[in-house]
Scaffold this motif. Structure first.
Motif, PDB file in Angstrom:
ATOM      1  N   TYR A 304      28.042  18.119   6.306  1.00  0.00           N
ATOM      2  CA  TYR A 304      28.206  17.558   7.215  1.00  0.00           C
ATOM      3  C   TYR A 304      27.411  18.441   8.219  1.00  0.00           C
ATOM      4  N   LEU A 305      25.813  17.628   9.089  1.00  0.00           N
ATOM      5  CA  LEU A 305      25.122  17.959   9.457  1.00  0.00           C
ATOM      6  C   LEU A 305      25.481  17.953  11.041  1.00  0.00           C
ATOM      7  N   THR A 306      24.367  18.621  12.345  1.00  0.00           N
ATOM      8  CA  THR A 306      23.989  17.947  13.584  1.00  0.00           C
ATOM      9  C   THR A 306      23.351  17.351  14.204  1.00  0.00           C
ATOM     10  N   THR A 307      22.771  16.914  15.023  1.00  0.00           N
ATOM     11  CA  THR A 307      21.553  17.172  15.604  1.00  0.00           C
ATOM     12  C   THR A 307      21.685  18.288  16.638  1.00  0.00           C
ATOM     13  N   PRO A 308      20.797  18.700  17.273  1.00  0.00           N
ATOM     14  CA  PRO A 308      20.283  19.570  18.452  1.00  0.00           C
ATOM     15  C   PRO A 308      21.471  19.730  19.454  1.00  0.00           C
ATOM     16  N   ASP A 309      21.713  18.148  19.579  1.00  0.00           N
ATOM     17  CA  ASP A 309      22.485  17.921  20.538  1.00  0.00           C
ATOM     18  C   ASP A 309      23.638  17.660  20.211  1.00  0.00           C
ATOM     19  N   GLY A 310      24.143  17.918  19.065  1.00  0.00           N
ATOM     20  CA  GLY A 310      25.732  18.293  18.619  1.00  0.00           C
ATOM     21  C   GLY A 310      26.183  16.595  18.264  1.00  0.00           C
ATOM     22  N   ALA A 311      25.487  15.692  17.971  1.00  0.00           N
ATOM     23  CA  ALA A 311      25.610  14.368  17.107  1.00  0.00           C
ATOM     24  C   ALA A 311      25.630  14.112  15.824  1.00  0.00           C
ATOM     25  N   PRO A 312      26.402  13.752  14.756  1.00  0.00           N
ATOM     26  CA  PRO A 312      25.978  13.575  13.571  1.00  0.00           C
ATOM     27  C   PRO A 312      25.033  12.907  13.287  1.00  0.00           C
ATOM     28  N   LEU A 313      24.454  13.805  12.022  1.00  0.00           N
ATOM     29  CA  LEU A 313      23.490  13.700  11.835  1.00  0.00           C
ATOM     30  C   LEU A 313      23.166  12.920  10.028  1.00  0.00           C
ATOM     31  N   ALA A 314      24.011  13.889   9.282  1.00  0.00           N
ATOM     32  CA  ALA A 314      23.843  13.581   8.191  1.00  0.00           C
ATOM     33  C   ALA A 314      25.262  13.900   6.847  1.00  0.00           C
ATOM     34  N   ALA A 315      25.703  13.223   6.344  1.00  0.00           N
ATOM     35  CA  ALA A 315      26.288  13.804   5.658  1.00  0.00           C
ATOM     36  C   ALA A 315      25.919  13.518   4.385  1.00  0.00           C
ATOM     37  N   PHE A 316      25.378  14.512   3.633  1.00  0.00           N
ATOM     38  CA  PHE A 316      25.448  14.374   1.394  1.00  0.00           C
ATOM     39  C   PHE A 316      25.945  15.063   0.634  1.00  0.00           C
ATOM     40  N   LEU A 317      25.787  14.817   0.079  1.00  0.00           N
ATOM     41  CA  LEU A 317      26.470  15.848  -1.343  1.00  0.00           C
ATOM     42  C   LEU A 317      24.959  16.469  -1.213  1.00  0.00           C
ATOM     43  N   LEU A 318      25.632  18.449  -1.640  1.00  0.00           N
ATOM     44  CA  LEU A 318      23.999  19.242  -1.621  1.00  0.00           C
ATOM     45  C   LEU A 318      24.610  20.070  -3.304  1.00  0.00           C
ATOM     46  N   PRO A 319      23.816  20.055  -4.139  1.00  0.00           N
ATOM     47  CA  PRO A 319      23.388  20.741  -5.118  1.00  0.00           C
ATOM     48  C   PRO A 319      23.947  22.191  -4.367  1.00  0.00           C
ATOM     49  N   TYR A 320      24.717  23.162  -5.243  1.00  0.00           N
ATOM     50  CA  TYR A 320      24.584  24.324  -4.897  1.00  0.00           C
ATOM     51  C   TYR A 320      23.639  25.476  -5.066  1.00  0.00           C
ATOM     52  N   GLU A 321      22.702  24.816  -5.949  1.00  0.00           N
ATOM     53  CA  GLU A 321      20.771  25.472  -6.093  1.00  0.00           C
ATOM     54  C   GLU A 321      20.146  24.935  -5.880  1.00  0.00           C
ATOM     55  N   THR A 322      19.712  24.147  -4.815  1.00  0.00           N
ATOM     56  CA  THR A 322      18.898  23.195  -4.199  1.00  0.00           C
ATOM     57  C   THR A 322      18.719  24.516  -3.002  1.00  0.00           C
ATOM     58  N   ILE A 326      22.758  28.574   0.701  1.00  0.00           N
ATOM     59  CA  ILE A 326      24.159  27.390  -0.111  1.00  0.00           C
ATOM     60  C   ILE A 326      24.742  28.205  -1.043  1.00  0.00           C
ATOM     61  N   SER A 327      23.595  28.627  -2.597  1.00  0.00           N
ATOM     62  CA  SER A 327      24.783  29.067  -3.474  1.00  0.00           C
ATOM     63  C   SER A 327      25.079  30.780  -2.895  1.00  0.00           C
ATOM     64  N   VAL A 328      24.363  31.350  -1.668  1.00  0.00           N
ATOM     65  CA  VAL A 328      25.164  32.868  -1.925  1.00  0.00           C
ATOM     66  C   VAL A 328      26.363  32.352  -1.305  1.00  0.00           C
ATOM     67  N   ALA A 329      26.162  31.406  -0.323  1.00  0.00           N
ATOM     68  CA  ALA A 329      27.396  31.153   0.688  1.00  0.00           C
ATOM     69  C   ALA A 329      28.322  30.801  -0.167  1.00  0.00           C
ATOM     70  N   ILE A 330      28.381  30.035  -1.067  1.00  0.00           N
ATOM     71  CA  ILE A 330      29.435  29.447  -1.951  1.00  0.00           C
ATOM     72  C   ILE A 330      29.868  30.537  -2.639  1.00  0.00           C
ATOM     73  N   GLU A 331      28.970  31.742  -3.489  1.00  0.00           N
ATOM     74  CA  GLU A 331      29.366  32.352  -3.922  1.00  0.00           C
ATOM     75  C   GLU A 331      30.639  33.913  -2.832  1.00  0.00           C
ATOM     76  N   HIS A 332      29.866  33.788  -1.607  1.00  0.00           N
ATOM     77  CA  HIS A 332      30.984  34.708  -0.962  1.00  0.00           C
ATOM     78  C   HIS A 332      31.967  33.581  -0.519  1.00  0.00           C
ATOM     79  N   TRP A 333      32.647  32.686  -0.897  1.00  0.00           N
ATOM     80  CA  TRP A 333      33.538  31.527   0.148  1.00  0.00           C
ATOM     81  C   TRP A 333      34.430  31.399  -1.266  1.00  0.00           C
TER      82      TRP A 333
END
Length: 695
Positions: A304-322, A326-333
């Motif tokens: 879930y992302l926001t625009t620079p002014d805080g409005a919802p921008l997009a919601a999507f499924l992102l493969p870890y390896e993209t 993100i993949s490194v963050a998931i390892e930390h998670w």
């Protein structure tokens, strides 16, 4: 004889007198000189005292200004202004200082925070953390602080000063000082530190020479004022911490409340504006934020992302390896650890390309806040149970901001868990609803089965009962046929009249027994029909007697070898009650069948000298009529008695009972007729069911 003294004696006396006079004159001059000298001494002394008083007034005024500046603090950040005032007032008292320093030591970590006022920037002092170090100068500082030295002088020169400067600018926050300030501090080959230690730290004067005793005394007095100032500073810090905690808790409560109110996937679009708003409330310096919900099975993150002014921008499924981040963050998670990263302009541009290619953005400006991509982006990924909350900022966040983000992530986890629980509950509710639909259908079949079982028991009794009137009908019909034959052959008028009278009697008996059979059949049909729910006055004793006999004959029809003593005792004042007769009849059939089964079971168990007995009584008392069905059968243990009216509970073997008979009876009596149905039983000594109805 001439007695006058000689001329020489007179002269001598005169000379002596003159000498005494002269001596007196010398004493006067000497005394006068002494007075002049004493007057000068008193004048100098008075000047010194006036100067000392003036100096004391200056010092006291300076201390008061520092004290007032300290008491005027409204925020802990105001301490910098107080430090500047210390330096200003000491300089105003003609202290020759190259630096003014206030030390604050931490008793747990043995680290120190150094507040410095520099001649280059006297109005904007800053603080620098000096961690514990085994440099001799730092160890000497700590020892003097532990001893609370009121006046301590330390000569810093040669290699000792060089290594001390290297430590300060190489291993502490003082390394961030401008190069010209560092050069100015390194320049002297020798400096003298004069310190006065307090409970919180020390007030330090830095000069090229040691301070005089008088100046050290003034420094000591300023140090005592600093003690008071720092006490207020700590009070302000605690108050601000409480205010921050309250503000943070309020923000977290809002997050919990809003997410807990989410019910559908579309509701989750409110996540990113919510996080944006609360990060802003908490004072976190950022310009990007979002949420990653990890899906380990799919190897993807719901993003879930926001625009620079805080409005919802997009919601999507992102493969870890993209994206490697993100993949490194998931390892930390997975390790429940926070992750930080710093994106360059190229990395940020690549991320823009991923979103445009995925169709999430029409053009990068929607996300980057302008046509030009960001030059750099410091990312913090704070883990929570279901994923990570990420925050992007121009610079890496300070520890306090990191803690605020993590607290927000933890609160988000609790609230999101409630959302997931609600989703699972909704799914379970749908499953339960489907199961309940099936259960209601099955229950309806079971209820119908129970009704048919009750009808079967009733039918068996009715079949046994109806045989008597049918036998009478058949017998009298045969006799009537014989009388008709005799009548045809008889010629005697008297005999013919007698035969006709017999025929008339037989016809009446046939009619009577036919009506009886018709009534029995009608009752059977009424019992088989669904109840209309309409109550009518019914003779209670007659109803109980009728269904008692039907139940007994039904048991006999199913089990021809069954015998039991059937006792019936009906109160004469039982009278009529308004009931749905076929429903109460069904209850009586169930109670009597259970009683007959209980005595039959005990009989077949081989009890010596046992005589089966069932007693049915009616009684009117306390505005109610009661029907009791008592048996001397096997009885029930406490565990069975507690569940006997529960739906589907039965002690009969599989296939011989649905467990609905007593449950339906309980509902008919309590809900349908406003009465009560209770049981008393003792294992091995029988049971008594009491049905009470409003009279």
């Amino acid at each position: 004889m001439n007695d006058s003294p000689p001329a020489s004696s007179a002269l001598e006396k005169k000379i002596q007198a003159l000498q005494k006079k002269l001596e007196r004159s010398e004493d006067y001059r000497s005394t006068l000189e002494d007075l002049r000298e004493r007057d000068q001494w008193f004048h100098l002394k008075l000047q010194e005292e006036v100067e000392a008083a003036r100096r004391e007034m200056e010092i006291e005024a300076a201390l008061e200004r520092v004290r007032a500046r300290g008491m005027a603090m409204h925020r802990s950040d105001d301490l910098a202004g107080v430090v500047a005032r210390f330096f200003e007032e000491l300089t105003g008292l003609d202290f020759e200082l190259t630096r003014g320093v206030i030390w604050v030591f931490d008793s747990e970590t043995q680290s120190g925070r150094m507040w410095k006022a520099n001649p280059e920037h006297p109005d904007s002092p800053e603080s620098y953390l000096v961690p514990y170090h085994d440099h001799p100068s730092y160890l000497a500082l700590l020892d003097a602080w532990h001893a609370r030295e009121p006046a301590w002088v330390y000569d810093l020169h040669g290699d000792l000063k060089t290594t001390w400067d290297d430590f300060l600018f190489g291993e502490t926050e003082l390394g961030s000082l401008p190069a010209e300030v560092q050069a100015g501090m390194r320049a002297p080959d020798r400096i003298v530190l004069t310190l006065s230690f307090t409970d919180f730290g020390a007030l330090q004067a830095v000069g090229l020479e040691a301070l005089s005793d008088a100046s050290i005394g003034i420094l000591r007095r300023f140090a005592r004022v600093f003690d008071q100032t720092y006490t207020r500073f700590l009070d302000l810090q605690r108050a601000e911490a409480r205010a921050r905690d309250a503000e943070q808790e309020a923000a977290l409560d809002r997050v919990r409340g809003e997410i807990a109110s989410m019910r559908t996937t579309n509701d989750l679009q409110r996540i990113t504006p919510l996080i944006w708003r609360e990060l802003t409330t908490l004072g976190v310096p950022f310009f990007r934020c979002g949420v990653l919900i990890a899906d380990e099975e799919a190897g993807k993150a719901q993003t879930y992302l926001t625009t620079p002014d805080g409005a919802p921008l997009a919601a999507f499924l992102l493969p870890y390896e993209t994206v490697p981040t993100i993949s490194v963050a998931i390892e930390h998670w997975r390790r429940k650890e926070a992750h930080t990263d710093n994106w360059s302009r190229d990395e940020f541009t690549k991320w823009m390309g991923v979103m445009v290619e995925a169709g999430l953005l029409e053009r990068p400006a929607q996300y980057q806040g302008g046509e030009a991509p960001l030059e750099s982006l410091a990312l913090l990924f704070a883990p929570f149970e279901q994923g990570m909350l990420y925050v992007g900022s121009p610079e890496p966040l300070a520890e306090e901001a990191v803690q605020a983000v993590q607290a927000l992530a933890d609160a988000f986890a609790v609230a999101y868990a409630r959302y997931e629980d609600f989703q699972r509950l909704e799914a379970k509710n749908r499953e339960v609803e489907a199961a309940m639909t099936e259960l209601r259908a099955a229950q309806a079949q079971l209820v119908q089965s129970e009704k048919m079982a009750s009808l079967g028991a009733l039918t068996a009794g009715i079949a046994h009962e109806i045989k008597n009137p049918l036998n009478f009908v058949n017998n009298f019909a045969g006799l009537s046929q014989e009388l008709v034959t005799e009548l045809e052959e008889e010629t005697d008028p008297v005999e013919r009249a007698a035969l006709l009278e017999d025929l008339k009697t037989n016809a009446a008996k046939i009619e009577a027994h036919g009506r009886r059979a018709d009534a029995i059949v009608r009752q059977m049909m009424e019992h088989a029909r669904s109840a209309s729910g309409e109550r009518r006055p019914v003779d209670l004793n007659a109803l109980v007697e009728e269904y008692t006999n039907l139940a007994y004959h039904g048991m006999r029809a199913r089990h021809p070898d069954f015998n039991a003593t059937l006792n019936q005792s009906f109160a004469e004042d039982a009278g009529e009650v308004e009931i749905v007769s076929q429903e109460i009849g069904r209850v009586l059939i169930n109670l009597l069948d259970n009683a007959f089964d209980a005595v039959r079971a005990r009989k077949t168990s081989g009890a010596d000298g046992y005589l089966p007995s069932v007693t049915v009584t009616t009684e009117r008392r306390d505005g109610k009529v009661e029907i009791r069905v008592a048996d001397n059968g096997l009885g029930m243990p406490e565990a069975v008695r507690a569940k006997v009216f529960e739906p589907f509970f039965t002690t009969k073997p599989t296939g011989q009972g649905t467990g609905l008979g007593l449950s339906m009876s309980y509902d008919i009596v309590t809900q349908g007729h406003g009465g009560t149905l209770t049981v008393e039983s003792e294992e091995g000594r029988g049971a008594t069911f009491t049905l009470a109805l409003p009279a």
